[in-house]
Design a protein around this motif. Structure first.
Motif, PDB file in Angstrom:
ATOM      1  N   UNK A 186      26.191  25.077 -81.396  1.00 59.05           N
ATOM      2  CA  UNK A 186      26.438  24.097 -80.339  1.00 59.05           C
ATOM      3  C   UNK A 186      27.942  23.899 -80.165  1.00 59.05           C
ATOM      4  N   UNK A 187      28.367  23.851 -78.889  1.00 62.51           N
ATOM      5  CA  UNK A 187      29.789  23.732 -78.563  1.00 62.51           C
ATOM      6  C   UNK A 187      29.976  22.683 -77.455  1.00 62.51           C
ATOM      7  N   UNK A 188      29.627  21.417 -77.716  1.00 59.69           N
ATOM      8  CA  UNK A 188      29.881  20.371 -76.715  1.00 59.69           C
ATOM      9  C   UNK A 188      31.376  20.268 -76.461  1.00 59.69           C
ATOM     10  N   UNK A 189      31.755  20.097 -75.193  1.00 62.12           N
ATOM     11  CA  UNK A 189      33.169  20.245 -74.856  1.00 62.12           C
ATOM     12  C   UNK A 189      33.617  19.309 -73.750  1.00 62.12           C
ATOM     13  N   UNK A 190      34.955  19.148 -73.699  1.00 64.37           N
ATOM     14  CA  UNK A 190      35.657  18.524 -72.573  1.00 64.37           C
ATOM     15  C   UNK A 190      36.867  19.416 -72.314  1.00 64.37           C
ATOM     16  N   UNK A 191      36.608  20.620 -71.830  1.00 64.18           N
ATOM     17  CA  UNK A 191      37.629  21.671 -71.736  1.00 64.18           C
ATOM     18  C   UNK A 191      38.613  21.402 -70.601  1.00 64.18           C
ATOM     19  N   UNK A 192      39.859  21.769 -70.845  1.00 60.18           N
ATOM     20  CA  UNK A 192      40.881  21.702 -69.798  1.00 60.18           C
ATOM     21  C   UNK A 192      40.536  22.660 -68.664  1.00 60.18           C
ATOM     22  N   UNK A 193      40.751  22.260 -67.397  1.00 62.17           N
ATOM     23  CA  UNK A 193      40.492  23.191 -66.292  1.00 62.17           C
ATOM     24  C   UNK A 193      41.303  24.481 -66.376  1.00 62.17           C
TER      25      UNK A 193
END
Length: 276
Positions: A176-183
């Protein structure tokens, strides 16, 4: 097993975010999902340390954790709370970025604190120093479930292949890789990294993500990449959620792990070596 990724746009108001995620979790269960996953910092996306100090809570008091544990028990579903920003007892006041795996009785099966901190200058206008406000974890986590062993990671961890190899060696079949990735980094690297980790390990990679422009009461505006993804153990992108918030359902089939590892048994070919 029917599984759902929730793609959301959290604000810096945990109570508001809890109601949104509760509603989406209920809708996902109505659609047949038995395992539901939320993104990184589900409870609060904020660039303001002052705001975080005001609204974040210790684990024992956290309204999002309590509310979603209750929801999982009511619906009888497995729930990965991708991560919550949590206050700690650390003397320097830094928070934990902590993932929780919740069983259908609402019990916490596993906790994982994000190990790798996102301290980068993405562009002239975009700099992140995650370690300023968050302290890194030290322990990798694999959790046993009725549908297979799950290796827990968070966002920037995806760049550190040795972590995923260690999780797989401990039996993980789902990563699992929940994220808030930079655009910026998302457009360049997100899909490639997720596919690489799936292929290397012959695992499902499940990556629910924050998306869009995040409402705020103070601090700089934050944007995230979106594009929640499901990647099969063979490296196929089965879901790319684009940039709109929503619920994305798919069938998590453990036999796909067995088949991918049979076709290319690289995990059994690992050898010790000297040097360099």
């Amino acid at each position: 097993m029917k599984t759902a990724l929730l793609q959301i746009t959290s604000s810096d108001d945990p109570a508001e975010n809890l109601e949104m995620v509760r509603s989406m979790t209920s809708d996902a269960a109505d659609m047949g999902a038995q395992f539901i996953l939320t993104p990184e910092v589900t409870n609060c996306v904020s660039t303001s340390a002052t705001r975080q100090v005001e609204v974040l809570q210790h684990e024992a008091d956290d309204i999002t954790l309590a509310g979603l544990r209750s929801e999982a028990a009511k619906l009888g579903v497995w729930l990965l709370i991708g991560s919550l920003a949590i206050k700690t007892q650390d003397k320097d006041g830094r928070f934990a970025n902590r993932s929780f795996l919740i069983d259908p009785q609402g019990q916490i099966v596993a906790r994982y604190d994000k190990i790798h901190m996102f301290d980068v200058q993405v562009s002239e206008a975009e700099t992140f120093r995650e370690s300023k406000n968050y302290r890194p974890g030290r322990k990798a986590v694999v959790a046993a479930t009725e549908f297979g062993k799950v290796g827990l990671t968070i966002c920037y961890d995806i760049r550190f292949a040795h972590l995923y190899a260690a999780l797989t060696q401990e039996g993980a079949r789902i990563l699992t890789v929940p994220s808030a990735f930079s655009p910026v980094t998302g457009a360049a690297h997100w899909e490639s990294l997720l596919r690489a980790r799936a292929i290397e390990n012959g695992c499902w990679v499940l990556a629910p993500a924050q998306t869009g422009e995040h409402p705020k009461t103070r601090g700089k505006t934050r944007h995230t990449h979106g594009h929640s993804m499901v990647v099969s153990p063979w490296g196929e992108v089965l879901i790319d959620a684009g940039t709109d918030p929503g619920i994305h359902i798919f069938n998590l089939d453990d036999s796909s792990v067995t088949e991918a590892r049979r076709r290319v048994p690289s995990l059994s070919h690992c050898r010790p070596f000297d040097g360099p």
